[in-house]
Write a protein that holds these residues in place. Structure first.
Motif, PDB file in Angstrom:
ATOM      1  N   LYS A   1       0.865   8.921 -34.515  1.00  0.00           N
ATOM      2  CA  LYS A   1       0.348   7.496 -34.359  1.00  0.00           C
ATOM      3  C   LYS A   1       1.227   6.307 -34.686  1.00  0.00           C
TER       4      LYS A   1
ATOM      5  N   ALA B   1      -1.994   1.651 -27.785  1.00  0.00           N
ATOM      6  CA  ALA B   1      -3.371   2.567 -27.846  1.00  0.00           C
ATOM      7  C   ALA B   1      -4.369   2.500 -28.738  1.00  0.00           C
ATOM      8  N   GLU B   2      -3.709   2.142 -30.079  1.00  0.00           N
ATOM      9  CA  GLU B   2      -5.003   1.942 -31.114  1.00  0.00           C
ATOM     10  C   GLU B   2      -5.392   0.758 -31.182  1.00  0.00           C
TER      11      GLU B   2
ATOM     12  N   ASP C   1      -0.886   9.147 -20.097  1.00  0.00           N
ATOM     13  CA  ASP C   1      -1.822   9.997 -20.773  1.00  0.00           C
ATOM     14  C   ASP C   1      -2.962  10.424 -20.036  1.00  0.00           C
TER      15      ASP C   1
ATOM     16  N   GLY D   1       2.107   3.230 -25.781  1.00  0.00           N
ATOM     17  CA  GLY D   1       1.544   3.821 -27.130  1.00  0.00           C
ATOM     18  C   GLY D   1       1.197   2.938 -28.056  1.00  0.00           C
TER      19      GLY D   1
ATOM     20  N   LYS E   1      -5.540   1.470 -22.540  1.00  0.00           N
ATOM     21  CA  LYS E   1      -4.961   2.699 -22.109  1.00  0.00           C
ATOM     22  C   LYS E   1      -3.163   2.916 -21.799  1.00  0.00           C
ATOM     23  N   THR E   2      -2.671   3.929 -22.218  1.00  0.00           N
ATOM     24  CA  THR E   2      -1.337   4.157 -21.733  1.00  0.00           C
ATOM     25  C   THR E   2      -1.128   4.619 -20.540  1.00  0.00           C
TER      26      THR E   2
END
Ligand code: OAD
Ligand code: ZN
Length: 241
Positions: free
Chosen positions: A225, A23-24, A32, A20, A28-29
């Motif tokens: 986030k 992710a930003e 999810d 996670g 990709k996680t």
């Protein structure tokens, strides 16, 4: 962003991160996307059996992940953790399940990559470990420069024992604050570290987009986030305005 905790420089703080937090950064996680990791079944690309069944495909997959990680940049979540390390020095340890190398790129020095690294590989026969940048990745299955046998990605697959388990065991005995960020808390043994820390008397804090599986063991949970929440939390924890 409220938190009841404040850290001193002599507090021992351990941070555990998962997919996670990257992710930003555009990576990709795992959980999810309907249980698929970049369109692949985890069993096919993250088990020793999968590698035995189809080494070419598994190598193709990790080469792609490696090239993708080279293009990715750390985000404010990574930098917030690095700021915490700067404040705490040797009283800080970062345990990560991520293999993308972004924590080190953000400047973290005390990082234990418990699930291995996309940046290395090792020989299935002689065991020699190589930085992947030194290896010819053109063959479908890259070969050991020493003995000519097949190399494999230096990733801890399901059914294998993660790295740094002894060190992790030791640090959990003295930790004052255990922070989990960007991980679903579903993969063992990483998922139970927060529980072990709590049993040893640590305060436990979580930051995640969705409530994690191990929510029950968290003294404080911040939903959202990591790139948005961690910078604010770190400021509060270390007392910077
Ligand atoms: P998961 O994909 O299981 O969990 C990622 C978590 O991050 C989820 O709970 C999301 O809600 C959360 N999340 C997504 N975007 C976020 C954001 N911007 N900020 C905060 N949280 C966010 O990933 P891991 O828990 O890391 O193992 O998975 C553990 C292990 O399973 C991985 O290390 C990998 C995989 O199989 C290996 O490859 C060996
Ligand atoms: Zn070899």
């Amino acid at each position: 962003m409220e938190t009841k905790f404040r850290f001193n420089r002599d507090d021992k703080v351990v941070v555990l991160t998962g997919a996670g937090i990257s992710a930003e950064s555009g990576l990709k996680t795992f959980r999810d996307n309907d249980g698929l990791w970049e369109n692949h079944n985890v069993e096919d690309v993250a088990t020793p059996e999968g590698f035995r069944r189809n080494s070419k495909m598994v190598w193709r997959f990790y080469k792609e992940r490696y090239y993708q990680s080279l293009k990715a940049k750390p985000n404010p979540g990574h930098y917030a953790i690095e700021r915490l390390e700067e404040f705490l020095g040797d009283n800080f340890i970062l345990i990560t399940q991520n293999v993308d190398g972004l924590h080190s790129l953000a400047g973290d020095k005390r990082v234990w990559e418990m699930h291995g690294s996309l940046q290395s590989c090792f020989c299935t026969k002689c065991g020699t470990n190589y930085p992947i940048k030194d290896i010819d990745l053109n063959p479908d299955i890259p070969l050991c420069p020493k003995c000519g046998s097949a190399l494999r990605p230096d990733i801890v697959w399901f059914g294998e024992i993660p790295y740094y388990m002894n060190e992790i065991d030791a640090v959990l005995k003295t930790v004052n604050y255990f922070i989990v960020a960007g991980t679903s808390g579903t993969v063992q043994p990483a998922a139970s570290l927060v529980y072990l820390a709590k049993m040893n008397g640590a305060k436990t804090i979580g930051v995640n987009l969705l409530p994690p599986e191990n929510l029950l063991f968290l003294d404080e949970f911040h939903q959202g986030k990591t790139g948005e929440i961690l910078p604010k939390l770190v400021e509060k924890w270390i007392g910077v305005k």
